[in-house]
Design a protein around this motif. Structure first.
Motif, PDB file in Angstrom:
ATOM      1  N   THR A   8       0.284  -1.134  -0.112  1.00  0.00           N
ATOM      2  CA  THR A   8      -0.244   0.347   0.038  1.00  0.00           C
ATOM      3  C   THR A   8       0.504   1.676  -0.210  1.00  0.00           C
ATOM      4  O   THR A   8       0.562   2.406   0.344  1.00  0.00           O
TER       5      THR A   8
ATOM      6  N   ASP B 278       0.152   3.491   3.086  1.00  0.00           N
ATOM      7  CA  ASP B 278      -1.522   3.945   2.992  1.00  0.00           C
ATOM      8  C   ASP B 278      -2.055   3.097   3.587  1.00  0.00           C
ATOM      9  O   ASP B 278      -1.846   2.272   3.919  1.00  0.00           O
TER      10      ASP B 278
ATOM     11  N   THR C 141     -12.075  -1.248  -0.825  1.00  0.00           N
ATOM     12  CA  THR C 141     -13.009  -1.256  -1.553  1.00  0.00           C
ATOM     13  C   THR C 141     -13.138  -2.272  -3.030  1.00  0.00           C
ATOM     14  O   THR C 141     -14.213  -2.858  -3.544  1.00  0.00           O
ATOM     15  N   THR C 142     -12.850  -1.726  -3.610  1.00  0.00           N
ATOM     16  CA  THR C 142     -12.462  -3.323  -4.588  1.00  0.00           C
ATOM     17  C   THR C 142     -10.918  -4.679  -4.308  1.00  0.00           C
ATOM     18  O   THR C 142     -10.406  -3.031  -4.832  1.00  0.00           O
TER      19      THR C 142
ATOM     20  N   ARG D 112      -8.894  -1.083  -4.899  1.00  0.00           N
ATOM     21  CA  ARG D 112      -9.046   0.487  -5.046  1.00  0.00           C
ATOM     22  C   ARG D 112      -9.464   0.712  -3.341  1.00  0.00           C
ATOM     23  O   ARG D 112     -10.050  -0.494  -2.680  1.00  0.00           O
TER      24      ARG D 112
ATOM     25  N   GLY E 183     -13.090   4.044 -13.426  1.00  0.00           N
ATOM     26  CA  GLY E 183     -14.785   3.786 -12.020  1.00  0.00           C
ATOM     27  C   GLY E 183     -14.595   4.325 -10.994  1.00  0.00           C
ATOM     28  O   GLY E 183     -15.447   4.760 -10.487  1.00  0.00           O
ATOM     29  N   THR E 184     -13.735   4.611 -10.354  1.00  0.00           N
ATOM     30  CA  THR E 184     -13.622   5.230  -9.040  1.00  0.00           C
ATOM     31  C   THR E 184     -13.173   6.635  -9.080  1.00  0.00           C
ATOM     32  O   THR E 184     -14.540   7.232  -8.270  1.00  0.00           O
ATOM     33  N   LYS E 185     -12.744   7.351 -10.341  1.00  0.00           N
ATOM     34  CA  LYS E 185     -13.348   8.378 -10.275  1.00  0.00           C
ATOM     35  C   LYS E 185     -14.012   9.487 -10.822  1.00  0.00           C
ATOM     36  O   LYS E 185     -15.043  10.191  -9.773  1.00  0.00           O
TER      37      LYS E 185
ATOM     38  N   ILE F  98     -17.727   7.514  -9.740  1.00  0.00           N
ATOM     39  CA  ILE F  98     -18.142   7.261  -8.703  1.00  0.00           C
ATOM     40  C   ILE F  98     -18.533   8.046  -7.660  1.00  0.00           C
ATOM     41  O   ILE F  98     -19.145   8.418  -6.814  1.00  0.00           O
ATOM     42  N   THR F  99     -17.128   8.854  -7.479  1.00  0.00           N
ATOM     43  CA  THR F  99     -16.997   9.094  -6.845  1.00  0.00           C
ATOM     44  C   THR F  99     -17.403  10.762  -6.375  1.00  0.00           C
ATOM     45  O   THR F  99     -18.004  11.356  -5.531  1.00  0.00           O
TER      46      THR F  99
ATOM     47  N   ALA G 205     -21.185  10.032  -6.316  1.00  0.00           N
ATOM     48  CA  ALA G 205     -21.674   9.694  -5.039  1.00  0.00           C
ATOM     49  C   ALA G 205     -22.452  11.386  -4.394  1.00  0.00           C
ATOM     50  O   ALA G 205     -23.042  11.431  -3.779  1.00  0.00           O
TER      51      ALA G 205
END
Lengths: 649, 484
Positions: free
Chosen positions: A348, A358, A363-364, A421, A465-467, A469-470, A473
């Protein structure tokens, strides 16, 4: 064989040991701390017991009494220590044997001989194995400073009891030495309870080559070939390879022979690793020195297993249970290397923030698979919280192939398949290492990474995807523009027309053909009224605070191009659009212009230009105005409507 | 305007259409500034620059049909070969008449917007224009069917952006008095609402008219309109009397934009400066009017030889430094959101409806919403979303939730004396408040995972604050001590 093996460790190596024990028919006992109660190693053990007190998870794993207590409580007849924690502790070995429990590893005496770098070195010298120039161990800083002067810089300051990079510093100059010694001593004191240090000559641009040893109680000692662990960042191994690529066979033979000689000279028992440094630069290039022996399993044992087909952990257990190498079917003549393997440590460590470990919730998690990929993971899956308490390693990915090049290709494929993620990972960094031509050529040294600072530069991971969805949300929760109004995507309202047909030639083609002066003259001469369509700028600026996004402007343009090709121009750009795209829409105004131009090839595009300050709010030198106009013209603006707020020509 | 006009002419390929800003009413016998002669002289000067086209830019919809006829006819007579392009806003409601009058008088081109995006502060309706001229000598050549077929699209677009509507419910004749430009009128209404004057907008309008007069009746378009608007809002907020303000401006706070305007930042006023008002405002003030200087590096980066990405990025920064930084942050965090439909982009996810997002050729994301948790003590909610069918929790700060928990102070990267924790771990200070330290001197230790690190002083100075009490757990970037 033992009936019940306690594994005094956590994470991936505990799970690795349970797997070996299971295959040997032994039951398994785990230990876990409060912080680790959700860990997978606890659940993979047949039985698992809580150790230590809350808030001190590392201390719990270093507590010999706790381990012995659980061993007795669970009825374990052997203790497997793994790496780190108590793996090299003669005291644990002694305590176990006093309790009638087998310590899976060398005897306490061998651990002392191997683990103490100073005595190990004396044995090496006696056995004729080359070693580094070094000083006696002491806590006296002045004596260490003097010794360093005698040996000559650069030097290493090393803790007698250190390991895994702890309590060790490379020091280039005398000025830095005192600070380095103080910090390393504190670290060693905290981690091992012993702050003694010694000074050692630093090898030039060395390769780190280590040899896997197996020895049984009869004194039979063999090697399982070497690993190259040169790729290190701040003394932490990053990628390990077996066999060492690009290694002179003569040097290889000498290293393997010296490793076995040394292991025999200290009466080594069970699995261990003899580490060498091989100079690749300077007058000693091609010569190796022994640095230490690690009397335990190594993180990177996997690559040796992959190329020799020998289960090292199972071998440790069987040798501890009294079997000989012959019982295991192992002899120096029968152990062969087949193909090549490399292991990548997935951690990490965040390349965006100086490799700071980190923490956070995963999350994934999707790991790679398929031919030639082996994953040794700890507790990694979606929903897991990565705490800052332990090591930053999430998983080890080992790739195998018929040769080094194919193993590297597989490793790259495996890394590309990973999706982790929620926490930062070092995957982009490892990918950059594997892409490096010198790596593929096997031109390795421990300064490989520090010689290539570009490898440490953060790489933009698409991670779209993460960006996305951030954002979604955040908007869903905070509703900055009120609740969802329902309604439809405007695109469904676009008329059905043939968009494959090229749009007819229009004002833009006229301008290109005639040039601006004749184009203007033609406007003057034409019958009828020419029209500029302002919906793309002024209309939404005047009604909707300029907030219409590029997407909604561009979707309709192919229709505009075909349905109203006789428009004289569309007004689509200007100061407010420039400002708002950057400030509120996260868009680049130039990209908007590019997209409009692409979608509307046949009608002139018009912009509004403030004479004194182009699209900005303050006056700029003429060079900025010129550059701006040039860029706008080459990006698709055909007509500049220029004005001054006070009509000052 | 000259440098801009010359830059456009220098491209050799693009059209320089130069505008005169229109204000007032040239038919009014009492008008002594913005007269027909004023515009003719202005047009003369404009055309001397080599402009290809002359535009009449009527920002507020003040150009009446009769005035348009008079102005265009006169221009046409004086400059028979110059194309004339007329732009207006439909704020008072009848500006199609102006466009037609201008066209009949000899204008060659006019501006219009798709009907659902037209009217009031926007341009007149394109459909109305096409219909009004169809089968006449002014026929636009556009198909009425085609322009009206595109209207449902724009109507749907406008509905999606409803929260950004300016709120001007219909045309207004008051624009002839206050002369507020179309774009500014919607902005001012929003600003008035935020000042609690939403129900008394006519007061803002009156003050705008007064400010316009006090400032010497400038032509009003960004940025001169901003000076007038800022003054109006400031004086409304102070509940000032126009006569008193004009007589004694030194007794009032005056917005920077107004001071800059009076100092000549935007250039000279067509009708001359309002005196003695201007001198009273500028008395004892030093105002530097200068161009923003250009560094040699930037000059290099915007050169035609530089690569396009660098050139564009540099221009963005030079023109809009703050917004450019904002956008970079935004993209780092959220990436390219252009594939999102605007409904999704503005309003987010709804349960039972999966958003489908094409992020690249043949790359589709499916995003759904399962549940949103209650906020925790820190005001964070967990949004349980699905990404391509897999559950994906996203932690979101609910900015509507008030929390009492004080967050640890973060080091400010802009302050060199702020010493941050480099990563999460247990930190211990090695110096105390009041102690003098040298740059590079160890000031604290931090231990986490396998690492122990020395934290050194980034600058020399005196330790003014130590935020650690003994050995304390810190998060990355927490401020651990400050050197003054």
């Amino acid at each position: 064989m033992f009936s019940k093996i306690l594994v005094a460790n956590r994470g991936e190596i505990a799970i690795r040991a349970f797997r070996a024990a299971f295959e040997l028919g032994a039951r398994t006992v785990g230990v876990y701390t409060w912080e680790d109660r959700a860990s997978l190693h606890r659940q993979k053990a047949d039985e698992a017991y809580l150790i230590g007190e809350r808030g001190h998870p590392v201390r719990a794993h270093l507590d010999i009494d706790e381990i012995i207590r659980v061993a007795k409580l669970s009825g374990a007849d052997a203790i497997y220590p793994g790496y780190g924690f108590l793996s090299e502790s003669p005291d644990l070995a002694r305590a176990a044997s006093a309790a009638g429990i087998t310590f899976i590893g060398p005897t306490a005496e061998v651990l002392e001989r191997a683990g103490n770098k100073v005595t190990a070195k004396e044995h090496a010298i006696a056995a004729g194995v080359p070693v580094l120039a070094s000083s006696p161990a002491t806590t006296d800083i002045q004596a260490l400073l003097d010794a360093a002067d005698e040996i000559g810089f650069p030097v290493f300051a090393k803790a007698v009891a250190g390991g895994g990079g702890r309590g060790m510093r490379r020091v280039e100059t005398r000025e830095e030495l005192r600070g380095a010694l103080e910090s390393a001593m504190r670290e060693a004191e905290a981690a091992f309870g012993d702050g003694s240090m010694f000074i050692e000559q630093a090898v030039q641009r060395p390769r780190h080559i280590e040899v896997q040893i197996l020895a049984d109680a009869t004194g039979e000692t063999i090697h399982l070939f070497e690993r190259d662990c040169s790729l290190q960042r701040r003394h932490q191994k990053v990628v390990e390879i077996a066999p060492a690529p690009n290694l002179d066979p003569v040097v290889r033979e000498a290293i393997l022979r010296d490793a076995v000689t040394f292991a025999r000279s200290i009466g080594y028992l069970n699995a261990g690793t003899v580490e060498f440094l091989l100079d690749t630069a300077g007058p000693r290039a091609g010569r190796h020195v022994l640095i230490e022996m690690n009397p335990r399993i190594q993180v990177e044992h996997t690559v040796t297993e992959e190329v020799t087909d020998v289960d090292l952990v199972a071998s440790q257990m069987r040798i501890a249970a009294g079997e000989t190498l012959a019982d295991l079917g192992l002899g120096q003549d029968t152990v062969r290397v087949r193909g090549a393997a490399l292991q990548c440590r997935i951690t990490t460590e965040d390349p965006w923030h100086d490799f700071r470990p980190d923490s956070g919730r995963i999350t994934t998690y999707r790991s790679p698979g398929g031919a030639g990929i082996r994953i040794d993971g700890g507790t990694v899956n979606a929903g897991v919280y990565v705490s800052p308490h332990f090591d930053s390693m999430l998983a080890k990915m080992t790739a195998r192939g018929p040769d080094f090049a194919s193993a590297v290709r597989r490793a790259k494929r495996g890394l590309a398949e990973f999706r982790i993620r929620g926490v930062a990972t070092n995957i982009p960094f490892v990918q950059a290492v594997l892409e490096d031509p010198a790596f593929i050529a096997g031109d390795l040294s421990t300064s490989f990474i520090e010689e290539r600072p570009e490898l440490l530069e953060p790489r933009e991971s698409a991670d779209r995807g993460t960006k996305v969805i951030t954002w979604l949300a955040d908007v869903t929760v905070n509703q900055p523009y009120g609740p969802h109004p329902g309604g439809i995507d405007p695109v469904v309202k676009l008329p059905q027309i043939d968009l494959t047909a090229p749009p007819p030639a229009g004002s833009r083609q006229q301008l290109l053909e005639l040039g601006p002066a004749a184009f203007a003259a033609r406007l003057r001469a034409q019958d009828g009224l020419a029209v500029t369509e302002t919906t793309f700028r002024d209309a939404h600026q005047s009604l909707l605070a300029t907030r219409v996004r590029t997407r909604d402007l561009v979707e309709v343009l192919p229709h505009v191009a075909r349905m109203t090709p006789t428009l004289w121009s569309i007004e689509a750009w200007g100061g407010a659009t420039y400002d708002v795209t950057l400030r509120f829409l996260g868009e680049d105004p130039w990209e908007r212009l590019d997209a409009i131009r692409r979608a509307l090839p046949n009608i002139c595009i018009q912009m509004l230009l403030r004479g004194r300050n182009t699209v900005g709010y303050t006056p700029y030198p003429a060079a900025v105005t010129e550059a701006f106009v040039r860029e706008a013209a080459s990006s698709g603006i055909d007509v500049f409507r220029i004005f001054d707020a006070l009509n000052d020509v | 305007m000259r440098p801009a006009i010359e830059a456009v002419l220098a491209t050799g390929t693009t059209v320089a259409e130069v505008a005169m800003c229109y204000t007032g009413d040239l038919l009014d016998p009492d008008e002594d500034l913005y007269t027909l002669d004023y515009y003719l002289a202005l047009a003369e000067r404009i055309l001397e620059t080599g402009a290809h086209i002359l535009a009449i830019k009527d920002m507020a919809g003040l150009l009446r049909a009769g005035a348009a006829d008079r102005l265009v006819r006169a221009l046409r007579e004086r400059f028979p070969d110059t194309p004339i392009h007329v732009h207006t806003h439909d704020t008072p409601g009848g500006q199609l008449a102006t466009l037609l009058a201008a066209a009949h008088a000899g204008a060659d081109a006019v501006d219009a917007a798709s009907a659902p995006m037209s009217g009031t502060t926007s341009q007149p309706s394109l459909s109305a224009l096409v219909a009004a001229t169809a089968h006449t000598e002014l026929d636009t050549g556009l198909s009425l069917r085609a322009v009206s077929d595109l209207e449902p699209y724009w109507e749907a677009v406008r509905a999606v952006y409803r929260p950004f509507e300016s709120g001007l419910p219909g045309p207004t004749g008051r624009v002839y008095t206050h002369e507020i430009p179309g774009g500014q009128l919607s902005n001012l209404r929003q600003q008035a609402i935020s000042l609690g004057l939403g129900d008394h907008f006519e007061k803002v309008e009156d003050w705008y008219a007064a400010a316009n007069r006090i400032l010497g009746r400038p032509t009003k378009v960004t940025p001169s309109s901003k000076a007038v608007g800022d003054l109006a809002l400031q004086l409304v907020a102070a509940d000032a009397d126009p006569a008193d303000f004009e007589a004694h401006p030194e007794r009032y706070d005056i917005p920077d934009s107004v001071i800059g305007f009076l100092a000549g930042e935007l250039g000279d006023l067509p009708g001359g400066w309002p005196e003695p008002f201007r001198s009273k405002v500028l008395k004892d003030r030093t105002i530097n009017i200068g161009e923003t200087p250009l560094s040699p590096e930037d000059e290099w980066d915007i050169d035609a030889e530089a690569d396009r990405t660098t050139r564009r990025r540099t221009l963005n920064r030079l023109l809009f430094a703050g917004p450019t930084r904002q956008r970079e942050e935004f993209v780092k965090r959220y990436g390219d959101l252009s594939p999102l439909s605007t409904l999704d982009y503005l309003y987010g996810l709804t349960p039972n409806e999966e958003a489908s997002i094409t992020v690249d050729r043949g790359v589709q994301l499916y995003v759904g919403l399962e549940a949103i948790s209650e906020p925790d003590d820190h005001g964070y909610r967990t949004v349980m979303a699905t990404l391509n069918g897999q559950l994906r929790p996203v932690i979101v700060r609910d900015r509507g939730v008030q929390v009492d928990i004080i967050e640890a102070e973060k080091a400010d990267p802009g302050k060199p004396g702020h010493v941050p924790a480099p990563f999460a771990g247990n930190a211990t200070a090695r110096v105390s408040e009041g102690e003098r330290v040298q740059a590079g001197q160890p000031v604290a230790m931090i231990e986490a995972m396998k690492m122990e690190a020395t934290i050194t002083a980034p600058v020399a100075g005196t330790v003014t604050r130590v935020l650690l009490r003994g050995t304390q757990h810190v998060e990355a970037r927490d401020l651990i001590l400050e050197i003054g």
